[in-house]
Design a protein around this motif. Structure first.
Motif: not given
Length: 563
Positions: A119, A142, A166, A188
């Motif tokens: 991402y 991450t 997401p 997100k």
């Protein structure tokens, strides 16, 4: 690209900087930044770059900095191509700026928080430049790994499946995926938080869900997701549904943490816990609880009978799950999630074998002729606070366990126990799909088994359905002890149907011995039919057509002739 061309151009690096704490940058990331001539980074229109702030102490005055500023992030745009068009144009322009440096022989490092190919904004440069210039990607820690570390909870263990989602997905899609997976991380958040929270609640995962904001950065926050105010959630936050296995007590202890007493073993099955007590008709039901992969066999606790056991002040739940006609490919996300969330699985041995073993779950297998006893066992476990899944083949409401469970659930002392029925792919629908579309018009579903109703009733219903020119889906057509019903059914149907009426013999659909054949009604051979076979008998309008590729399809028109 030739060796000479590579020597004339610079080198492109995609550099992952980790989740935010500069001390979590890798040694290789620091080395590449030191070697680079150009440092590029993305930012919103305010110009502040998180990536640059992480790497700030490694930047030098002689570094050429390229700030790649997004023209839009979440706001609207008047670009003729819309939001996607504006971003694509930006990426092309940004890639051209970096290409100019590379063509001049400069080394370019595009720095990115987290991992550059997870991402990350860098990946848009990678797609446009990596095939033109020598390129190396430096992985980074991450935000997912950082969030799990800050929570101190494993993400996945053993055979658990971790799903990364997401938060921008539609609510229905989020719900389905959260329901069906073992563990999950939703990225997100920000504006998507209300949708994510609703999806977590609908999927039954809200009590397990955690919230992590700005992991390893200044302003870090960790809380239960259910306690978070949506107005306070920034984009750089994630929701974590961690490993269920990690919360289990060590092997050889009960949920309360006390060691279990030595017990006995019956055959290959072991009674492993107080909650695996047999039902009232246990001797007939042959119900046993089997250990999971992480539970030691040969250990047990002495269990009271269900009627003697004290009900829990907080009763559990019984979910009747349809697994479809075969293995996991036929499971719905809702059913998959219910099986994963259950503490106890109750069912016919063949159907239980389709469900993956999960540490901590107790399995209660039984013969296929003890539906009522099986239902009572499941409801008694739920009465004592357990989450129970009754595993049924196909759809549980069609000649399966849903009726048996509801019949017992409507009796004392089980009337207050919550019961849910989750649909599954039916054997008739699976067989029809393999053959074509024979159920495209009105049809009837009839079981040929006379174990629970007399043959005279079956014959009367066959006459009625055949006389109405309905397509017939015939369940339970034959077994080792029932060999004559198929022949009698053929004779009866030939009173109403033409001899060349298509009959589909669908056996073991979805299984290793799957076969689908179409024969004339007059040629239906009872010796070719067993309990793993489902028959679909066409109406007067059903067509069997051989196509140019040699395959035969069977279909029933949606329209019926007038008059």
């Amino acid at each position: 690209m030739s060796v000479s061309e590579q020597q004339l151009t610079g080198r492109l690096y995609g550099v992952g900087l980790g989740p935010g704490d500069p001390s979590l940058m890798t040694v290789r990331a620091v080395e590449v930044i030191a070697e680079a001539d150009v440092i590029a980074y993305h930012s919103a229109r305010h110009g502040r770059s998180i990536a640059r702030s992480i790497a700030a102490k490694h930047l030098r005055a002689d570094h050429i900095e390229e700030a790649l500023i997004y023209p839009v992030t979440t706001e609207s745009t008047d670009h003729p191509g819309g939001y996607r068009g504006a971003l694509d144009e930006f990426y092309e322009t940004a890639a051209a700026r970096l290409a100019a440096h590379l063509d001049a022989g400069r080394t370019v490092a595009v720095i990115s928080e987290g991992d550059p190919l997870f991402y990350g904004s860098y990946q848009h440069m990678h797609k446009r430049l990596a095939h033109r210039y020598p390129t190396e990607v430096i992985p980074g820690v991450t935000s997912i790994s950082a969030a799990a570390a800050r929570l101190g909870k494993p993400l996945a263990e053993a055979d658990e499946v971790l799903t990364i989602l997401p938060g921008t997905l539609p609510e229905e899609e989020l719900t389905a995926r959260l329901t069906s997976t073992d563990t999950a991380v939703v990225m997100k958040l920000g504006r998507t938080f209300p949708t994510v929270r609703r999806a977590m609640e609908r999927a039954g995962r809200l009590p397990e869900a955690h919230y992590v904001e700005r992991a390893t950065m200044s302003g870090e926050r960790t809380e239960r997701l259910a306690d978070i105010d949506a107005e306070t959630v920034p984009y750089f936050s994630v929701s974590v549904v961690p490993s269920r296995i990690a919360d289990l007590p060590p092997a050889g202890t009960t949920a309360a943490g006390t060691a279990t007493a030595a017990g006995t073993t019956t055959g290959a099955a072991t009674t492993t816990a107080p909650d695996s007590a047999t039902a009232t008709a246990a001797a007939t039901a042959e119900v046993t609880a089997t250990p999971t992969a992480d539970e030691p066999s040969g250990t047990a606790a002495v269990a009271p009978s269900p009627r003697e056991a004290e009900p829990s002040p907080h009763p559990g739940e019984v979910v009747v799950v349809g697994t479809g006609p075969a293995g996991p490919l036929w499971l719905t996300p809702e059913s998959r999630g219910a099986l994963a969330a259950a503490e106890d699985l109750v069912g016919y041995t063949t159907y239980l074998d389709r469900v993956p073993l999960r540490p901590g779950q107790r399995r209660h297998a039984s013969d296929n002729k003890v539906e009522s006893e099986r239902a009572e066992l499941a409801l008694d476990l739920a009465r004592r606070g357990r989450r129970v899944a009754v595993v049924s083949g196909g759809d549980p409401g069609i000649f399966a366990m849903a009726t048996a469970v509801l019949e017992v659930a409507c009796q004392s002392p089980y009337r207050a126990i919550p019961v849910r029925v989750l649909p599954g792919v039916t054997a008739a629908n699976a067989a029809a799909a393999r053959a074509g579309a024979p159920l495209g018009h009105d049809y009837a579903v009839i079981s040929l088994s006379d174990r629970l109703k007399p043959w005279e009733v079956i014959a009367e219903r066959l006459h009625a359905a055949a006389g109405a020119d309905l397509v017939l889906a015939l369940y339970n057509p034959g077994s080792r002890s029932r060999t004559w019903q198929v022949g009698k059914t053929r004779e009866l149907l030939l009173e109403h149907r033409a001899p060349d009426t298509p009959v589909i013999l669908a056996r073991d659909i979805g299984g290793p011995e799957e076969s689908v054949r179409t024969v004339r009604l007059a040629d239906l051979d009872p010796t070719q039919v067993d309990m793993r076979t489902l028959l679909i008998v066409g109406s007067s309008q059903t067509q069997a057509v051989r196509r140019e590729d040699g395959t035969e399809v069977v279909w029933t028109p949606r329209r019926y002739p007038e008059g």
